[in-house]
Every structure is written in structure tokens, then in C-alpha cells.
Design a protein around this motif. Structure first.
Motif, PDB file in Angstrom:
ATOM      1  N   PHE A 299      -5.297   4.795   4.720  1.00 61.35           N
ATOM      2  CA  PHE A 299      -4.505   4.795   4.749  1.00 61.35           C
ATOM      3  C   PHE A 299      -4.256   6.019   2.766  1.00 61.35           C
ATOM      4  N   PRO A 300      -5.066   5.816   2.118  1.00 63.93           N
ATOM      5  CA  PRO A 300      -5.070   6.348   1.404  1.00 63.93           C
ATOM      6  C   PRO A 300      -6.534   7.161   1.416  1.00 63.93           C
TER       7      PRO A 300
ATOM      8  N   LEU B 109      -4.490  14.977   4.095  1.00 62.15           N
ATOM      9  CA  LEU B 109      -3.363  15.350   3.981  1.00 62.15           C
ATOM     10  C   LEU B 109      -3.262  16.657   2.637  1.00 62.15           C
ATOM     11  N   THR B 110      -2.900  16.086   1.936  1.00 62.32           N
ATOM     12  CA  THR B 110      -2.842  16.662   0.609  1.00 62.32           C
ATOM     13  C   THR B 110      -3.524  17.998   0.453  1.00 62.32           C
ATOM     14  N   VAL B 111      -5.038  17.509   0.504  1.00 61.12           N
ATOM     15  CA  VAL B 111      -5.654  18.512   0.403  1.00 61.12           C
ATOM     16  C   VAL B 111      -5.523  19.866   1.013  1.00 61.12           C
ATOM     17  N   LEU B 112      -5.519  19.191   3.191  1.00 57.95           N
ATOM     18  CA  LEU B 112      -5.383  20.863   3.646  1.00 57.95           C
ATOM     19  C   LEU B 112      -3.918  21.189   3.698  1.00 57.95           C
TER      20      LEU B 112
ATOM     21  N   ILE C  52       0.718  -1.018   0.488  1.00 53.30           N
ATOM     22  CA  ILE C  52       0.346   0.006   0.008  1.00 53.30           C
ATOM     23  C   ILE C  52       1.104   1.055   0.198  1.00 53.30           C
ATOM     24  N   LEU C  53       1.758   1.565   1.082  1.00 52.16           N
ATOM     25  CA  LEU C  53       2.694   2.810   0.802  1.00 52.16           C
ATOM     26  C   LEU C  53       3.327   2.887  -0.547  1.00 52.16           C
ATOM     27  N   SER C  54       4.200   1.894  -1.554  1.00 47.37           N
ATOM     28  CA  SER C  54       4.458   2.161  -3.277  1.00 47.37           C
ATOM     29  C   SER C  54       3.231   2.754  -4.175  1.00 47.37           C
ATOM     30  N   ARG C  55       1.539   2.045  -3.072  1.00 45.41           N
ATOM     31  CA  ARG C  55       0.529   2.371  -4.178  1.00 45.41           C
ATOM     32  C   ARG C  55       0.666   3.645  -4.094  1.00 45.41           C
TER      33      ARG C  55
ATOM     34  N   TRP D 124      -5.079   7.637  -5.767  1.00 40.88           N
ATOM     35  CA  TRP D 124      -5.810   7.589  -4.574  1.00 40.88           C
ATOM     36  C   TRP D 124      -7.544   7.180  -4.742  1.00 40.88           C
ATOM     37  N   GLY D 125      -8.145   7.286  -5.330  1.00 38.98           N
ATOM     38  CA  GLY D 125      -9.357   7.107  -5.558  1.00 38.98           C
ATOM     39  C   GLY D 125      -9.378   5.597  -5.664  1.00 38.98           C
TER      40      GLY D 125
END
Length: 301
Positions: free
Chosen positions: A272-273, A279-282, A91-94, A252-253
Motif C-alpha cells: 500500500f505505501p 499513483l502520486t508519481v503517475l 497503515i491507512l492513517s500513516r 512513504w519511503g
């Protein structure tokens, strides 16, 4: 005259020049922006995800598109820090590779809407009359539809691909930038320096690109930063519905869509996604608010 007195006079003259010369507006804005700790925090968050996107091939510990079925739905561990999905993919890699599509897609969609919307808004405000009426009515028609529903309709008509999803997101954001810069240009074109430019025989193109647009672009920069956050959410929403990114690419979607059936048995596949999107939007929202406070003279104390 002694050398010490000459040096004092030289220093005094330099200090007087520094006081009389106005600071650059952009340097002043940067100074104010750095004082805003919340805005700096948002910028750091954005930079972290940007670095992840740029150096994704070198940062990912595993392949983002393939995995081992024997490792499917493994919880976070020392081998897989954020766990694995139903195909055994890390999942981290994705998430790291998904940052590439989410960020580049957000930037591309907003950049396209800024160019088209600003151009239409400037033309409408500067020339007025029937040109303004026609362009304003086009904006009104686009704004009459819920943005995400209009994006879904556009992608469905064209074809469910990432490129068409970005085109749809750019289209639905055009009226926002068009109306924003139109209102700004309507104010700027009545200023005395624009009247003076016309009086000396300056043509319309030179007035627009040398005087009006540079003095109208500040609110667009702020709105563009905030719009990137919205675009990232819209990209994730379209991918979640199967209308955006298509395999073997990942965003992520799509990760949320693939893991929704495991929300109870393997919640980390969705948590996590979702955190990456949040976090990105924030980060972009905090940075945009900081830019608004730094660039808007009315916000300065």
C-alpha cells in the motif's frame, strides 16, 4: 431604423470583435488541457492526494504514530482497511499523513530548484561571456554525478534530516531548470521586441522581468510538474535509506523501509505505501504531459 435591425447589427459587431480579438494563451491552454482526458485523470489523482495531505488530521481514523501491539500485522479488515504494521499502527492513517511530507517536500524542493536554477540560467544566457561559461561549468559538474548519489552525499555531509534531504534534492535539480531556461532565454533575447526595448533605453532588469522571463517560463512550468514526481521518489529513496524523514514523522519511503522484513509474512505493509508512491508519481506525470501538450504550440494540431 427598426429595433430588430439595430439588435442584429449590434450582435454582428460583437461577433466580429470576438473573432478579431485573440484568445488569451492561458485560456487557450486550459481549453486544450481539459480536452485531454488522460491529463485530467492525472490531475484528479493529484487533487485526491493533495486533499488527503491537507485534511490528514480529520481524515485519519487512527493515530499515525501509535498503535496497539495486540493488533500488529493485522491484514486488511473492516477495522483497519489497509491493515496494520509491526507496531499495530493503522497503515491507512500513516499513508494519509505520509502524503503531507511527500507532497509538501516535493513542492518545496522543486520550487527551490526552479528559483535558483532559473535565476542562474537567465543570468548566464542574458549576459553571456565568462558569466555564461562559469555557470554552465557549475551545471556540468553537478550533472556529472548520479543524482541520487549526489543527494546521499550532501545529506550525509550535512545531517540526516528531512530539511537537509529537501536541500539536497533542490540542489541536484538546479542544473535541469538552469539549462532549460538558459536555452529558452538565448532564443528569446534575439527577438525583435527585445531589440526594440533596448533601443528605447529600457534597463536590463526591466527587460528581464517584463519581457524575457514571462516569455521563457512556459517550459519551466511543464518541467516543474514532472520534477515533482521525481522529487517524491527521491524523498522516498532517502527516507528508505534513513537519510530523510525521521520518527515520529512518517512518509512513504520510511514505511517501505520499516516493512521490508515483512514482505512475505505481511505483504500489505509494503504494497500500500508502494501504491501510494506509484499513483502520486503517475498523476504528476500524466498532468505534466498534458500541460506540455497544452502549452507547447508545436504539440497543437
Amino acid at each position: 431604423m427598426p429595433q430588430t435591425e439595430v439588435k442584429k447589427d449590434t450582435v454582428k459587431v460583437k461577433n466580429q470583435q470576438a473573432v478579431t480579438q485573440p484568445a488569451s494563451p492561458w485560456k487557450d491552454a486550459w481549453r486544450n488541457f481539459k480536452k485531454n482526458k488522460i491529463a485530467v485523470t492525472g490531475t484528479i489523482i493529484v487533487l485526491i492526494f493533495t486533499i488527503m495531505a491537507i485534511f490528514a488530521p480529520w481524515l485519519t481514523p487512527y493515530s499515525h504514530s501509535s498503535g496497539q501491539l495486540v493488533d500488529r500485522l493485522q491484514p486488511p479488515s473492516s477495522d483497519h482497511w489497509l491493515g496494520t504494521d509491526d507496531f499495530g499502527r493503522d497503515i491507512l492513517s500513516r499513508i494519509i499523513h505520509g502524503a503531507r511530507i511527500s507532497l509538501t517536500g516535493g513542492f518545496a524542493a522543486v520550487f527551490g530548484s526552479i528559483i535558483v536554477g532559473s535565476l542562474l540560467g537567465v543570468i548566464a544566457a542574458y549576459y553571456g561571456r565568462w558569466v555564461d561559461t562559469l555557470i554552465s561549468r557549475i551545471f556540468d559538474v553537478l550533472l556529472a554525478f548520479p543524482s541520487i548519489l549526489l543527494a546521499i552525499a550532501i545529506v550525509t555531509i550535512l545531517e540526516p534530516t528531512l530539511q537537509n534531504a529537501l536541500i539536497a534534492i533542490a540542489i541536484i535539480n538546479v542544473p535541469n531548470f538552469g539549462r532549460l531556461i538558459r536555452s529558452r532565454v538565448l532564443s528569446v533575447k534575439e527577438e525583435e521586441f527585445i531589440t526594440a526595448a533596448r533601443a528605447v533605453g529600457m534597463n536590463d532588469r526591466r527587460i528581464l522581468f517584463k519581457h524575457i522571463i514571462p516569455n521563457s517560463i512556459t517550459p519551466v512550468v511543464v518541467q516543474g510538474t514532472l520534477a515533482i514526481a521525481t522529487a517524491i521518489i527521491e524523498i522516498a529513496a532517502l527516507s528508505f535509506l534513513g537519510l530523510g524523514t525521521q520518527p515520529p514523522k512518517v512518509d512513504w519511503g520510511m514505511m517501505l523501509s520499516e516493512s521490508q522484513q515483512y514482505i512475505v509474512s505481511a505483504p500489505w505493509t509494503m504494497i500500500f505505501p508502494g501504491l501510494a508512491i506509484m499513483l502520486t508519481v503517475l498523476g504528476f506525470n500524466l498532468m505534466g504531459d498534458g500541460l506540455r501538450d497544452a502549452l507547447d504550440p508545436k504539440m497543437k494540431s
